[in-house]
Design a protein around this motif. Sequence first.
Motif, PDB file in Angstrom:
ATOM      1  N   THR A  42       0.853  -1.189   0.000  1.00 17.70           N
ATOM      2  CA  THR A  42       0.000   0.000   0.000  1.00 17.70           C
ATOM      3  C   THR A  42       0.888   1.238   0.000  1.00 17.70           C
ATOM      4  N   GLU A  43       0.289   2.387  -0.218  1.00 12.35           N
ATOM      5  CA  GLU A  43       1.036   3.643  -0.157  1.00 12.35           C
ATOM      6  C   GLU A  43       1.663   3.816   1.226  1.00 12.35           C
ATOM      7  N   LYS A  44       0.931   3.390   2.250  1.00 12.74           N
ATOM      8  CA  LYS A  44       1.435   3.488   3.619  1.00 12.74           C
ATOM      9  C   LYS A  44       2.679   2.610   3.802  1.00 12.74           C
ATOM     10  N   ASP A  45       2.663   1.403   3.237  1.00 14.86           N
ATOM     11  CA  ASP A  45       3.820   0.515   3.294  1.00 14.86           C
ATOM     12  C   ASP A  45       5.034   1.150   2.617  1.00 14.86           C
ATOM     13  N   ILE A  46       4.813   1.724   1.461  1.00 14.67           N
ATOM     14  CA  ILE A  46       5.897   2.339   0.699  1.00 14.67           C
ATOM     15  C   ILE A  46       6.460   3.540   1.438  1.00 14.67           C
ATOM     16  N   GLU A  47       5.578   4.341   2.015  1.00 18.28           N
ATOM     17  CA  GLU A  47       6.021   5.508   2.772  1.00 18.28           C
ATOM     18  C   GLU A  47       6.851   5.083   3.984  1.00 18.28           C
ATOM     19  N   ALA A  48       6.429   4.042   4.678  1.00 16.91           N
ATOM     20  CA  ALA A  48       7.172   3.553   5.843  1.00 16.91           C
ATOM     21  C   ALA A  48       8.551   3.042   5.433  1.00 16.91           C
ATOM     22  N   LEU A  49       8.619   2.309   4.334  1.00 15.93           N
ATOM     23  CA  LEU A  49       9.889   1.794   3.844  1.00 15.93           C
ATOM     24  C   LEU A  49      10.819   2.934   3.436  1.00 15.93           C
ATOM     25  N   THR A  50      10.271   3.927   2.754  1.00 16.50           N
ATOM     26  CA  THR A  50      11.063   5.085   2.342  1.00 16.50           C
ATOM     27  C   THR A  50      11.610   5.832   3.549  1.00 16.50           C
ATOM     28  N   ASN A  51      10.766   6.066   4.534  1.00 16.41           N
ATOM     29  CA  ASN A  51      11.208   6.774   5.737  1.00 16.41           C
ATOM     30  C   ASN A  51      12.297   6.006   6.471  1.00 16.41           C
ATOM     31  N   LYS A  52      12.148   4.687   6.573  1.00 18.24           N
ATOM     32  CA  LYS A  52      13.151   3.849   7.239  1.00 18.24           C
ATOM     33  C   LYS A  52      14.468   3.908   6.487  1.00 18.24           C
ATOM     34  N   SER A  53      14.397   3.822   5.172  1.00 14.47           N
ATOM     35  CA  SER A  53      15.593   3.864   4.342  1.00 14.47           C
ATOM     36  C   SER A  53      16.318   5.195   4.498  1.00 14.47           C
ATOM     37  N   LYS A  54      15.577   6.295   4.467  1.00 15.73           N
ATOM     38  CA  LYS A  54      16.181   7.619   4.616  1.00 15.73           C
ATOM     39  C   LYS A  54      16.811   7.775   5.997  1.00 15.73           C
ATOM     40  N   SER A  55      16.129   7.286   7.008  1.00 14.94           N
ATOM     41  CA  SER A  55      16.629   7.371   8.376  1.00 14.94           C
ATOM     42  C   SER A  55      17.927   6.580   8.525  1.00 14.94           C
ATOM     43  N   ASP A  56      17.938   5.361   8.007  1.00 14.08           N
ATOM     44  CA  ASP A  56      19.141   4.532   8.082  1.00 14.08           C
ATOM     45  C   ASP A  56      20.298   5.165   7.322  1.00 14.08           C
ATOM     46  N   ARG A  57      20.013   5.728   6.182  1.00 10.08           N
ATOM     47  CA  ARG A  57      21.065   6.377   5.381  1.00 10.08           C
ATOM     48  C   ARG A  57      21.626   7.583   6.128  1.00 10.08           C
ATOM     49  N   TRP A  58      20.761   8.373   6.719  1.00 12.71           N
ATOM     50  CA  TRP A  58      21.196   9.546   7.468  1.00 12.71           C
ATOM     51  C   TRP A  58      22.089   9.132   8.635  1.00 12.71           C
ATOM     52  N   GLU A  59      21.727   8.063   9.329  1.00  8.71           N
ATOM     53  CA  GLU A  59      22.549   7.571  10.442  1.00  8.71           C
ATOM     54  C   GLU A  59      23.928   7.165   9.943  1.00  8.71           C
ATOM     55  N   LYS A  60      24.000   6.492   8.813  1.00 13.61           N
ATOM     56  CA  LYS A  60      25.277   6.069   8.241  1.00 13.61           C
ATOM     57  C   LYS A  60      26.129   7.285   7.878  1.00 13.61           C
ATOM     58  N   ILE A  61      25.523   8.286   7.265  1.00 16.18           N
ATOM     59  CA  ILE A  61      26.245   9.498   6.878  1.00 16.18           C
ATOM     60  C   ILE A  61      26.770  10.211   8.115  1.00 16.18           C
ATOM     61  N   ARG A  62      25.932  10.323   9.146  1.00 20.62           N
ATOM     62  CA  ARG A  62      26.355  10.994  10.386  1.00 20.62           C
ATOM     63  C   ARG A  62      27.579  10.307  10.984  1.00 20.62           C
ATOM     64  N   LYS A  63      27.581   8.983  10.997  1.00 16.53           N
ATOM     65  CA  LYS A  63      28.729   8.234  11.530  1.00 16.53           C
ATOM     66  C   LYS A  63      29.979   8.437  10.669  1.00 16.53           C
ATOM     67  N   GLU A  64      29.812   8.395   9.346  1.00 16.45           N
ATOM     68  CA  GLU A  64      30.945   8.565   8.436  1.00 16.45           C
ATOM     69  C   GLU A  64      31.571   9.946   8.564  1.00 16.45           C
ATOM     70  N   VAL A  65      30.734  10.953   8.746  1.00 17.61           N
ATOM     71  CA  VAL A  65      31.216  12.344   8.815  1.00 17.61           C
ATOM     72  C   VAL A  65      31.667  12.694  10.240  1.00 17.61           C
ATOM     73  N   GLY A  66      31.245  11.903  11.202  1.00 14.31           N
ATOM     74  CA  GLY A  66      31.630  12.151  12.593  1.00 14.31           C
ATOM     75  C   GLY A  66      30.733  13.139  13.301  1.00 14.31           C
ATOM     76  N   LEU A  67      29.458  13.144  12.973  1.00 16.70           N
ATOM     77  CA  LEU A  67      28.528  14.072  13.599  1.00 16.70           C
ATOM     78  C   LEU A  67      27.890  13.491  14.863  1.00 16.70           C
ATOM     79  N   ASP A  68      28.270  12.286  15.242  1.00 17.77           N
ATOM     80  CA  ASP A  68      27.694  11.685  16.458  1.00 17.77           C
ATOM     81  C   ASP A  68      28.295  12.278  17.699  1.00 17.77           C
TER      82      ASP A  68
END
Length: 68
Positions: A42-68
């Motif tokens: 459903t659209e809700k499923d896709i939105e949840a997956l997209t949000n999770k993916s963006k969140s995980d990517r942001w966490e990875k970038i923060r760690k790589e750049v040293g923003l933690d």
Amino acid sequence: MIVERKDNEILVRFSAGTKASKIQSILDYLRYEELTSKSEATEKDIEALTNKSKSDRWEKIRKEVGLD
């Protein structure tokens, strides 16, 4: 353009003068339709997956750049 039905397939033929980039765009869309035609997501499923993916990517970038 020639369209033929053959067994389980539809064949489409274009003249050599047709721009390949335009044909590729149409083929990409048709491939998307083919791949998603049986999806029960459903659209809700896709939105949840997209949000999770963006969140995980942001966490990875923060760690790589040293923003933690």
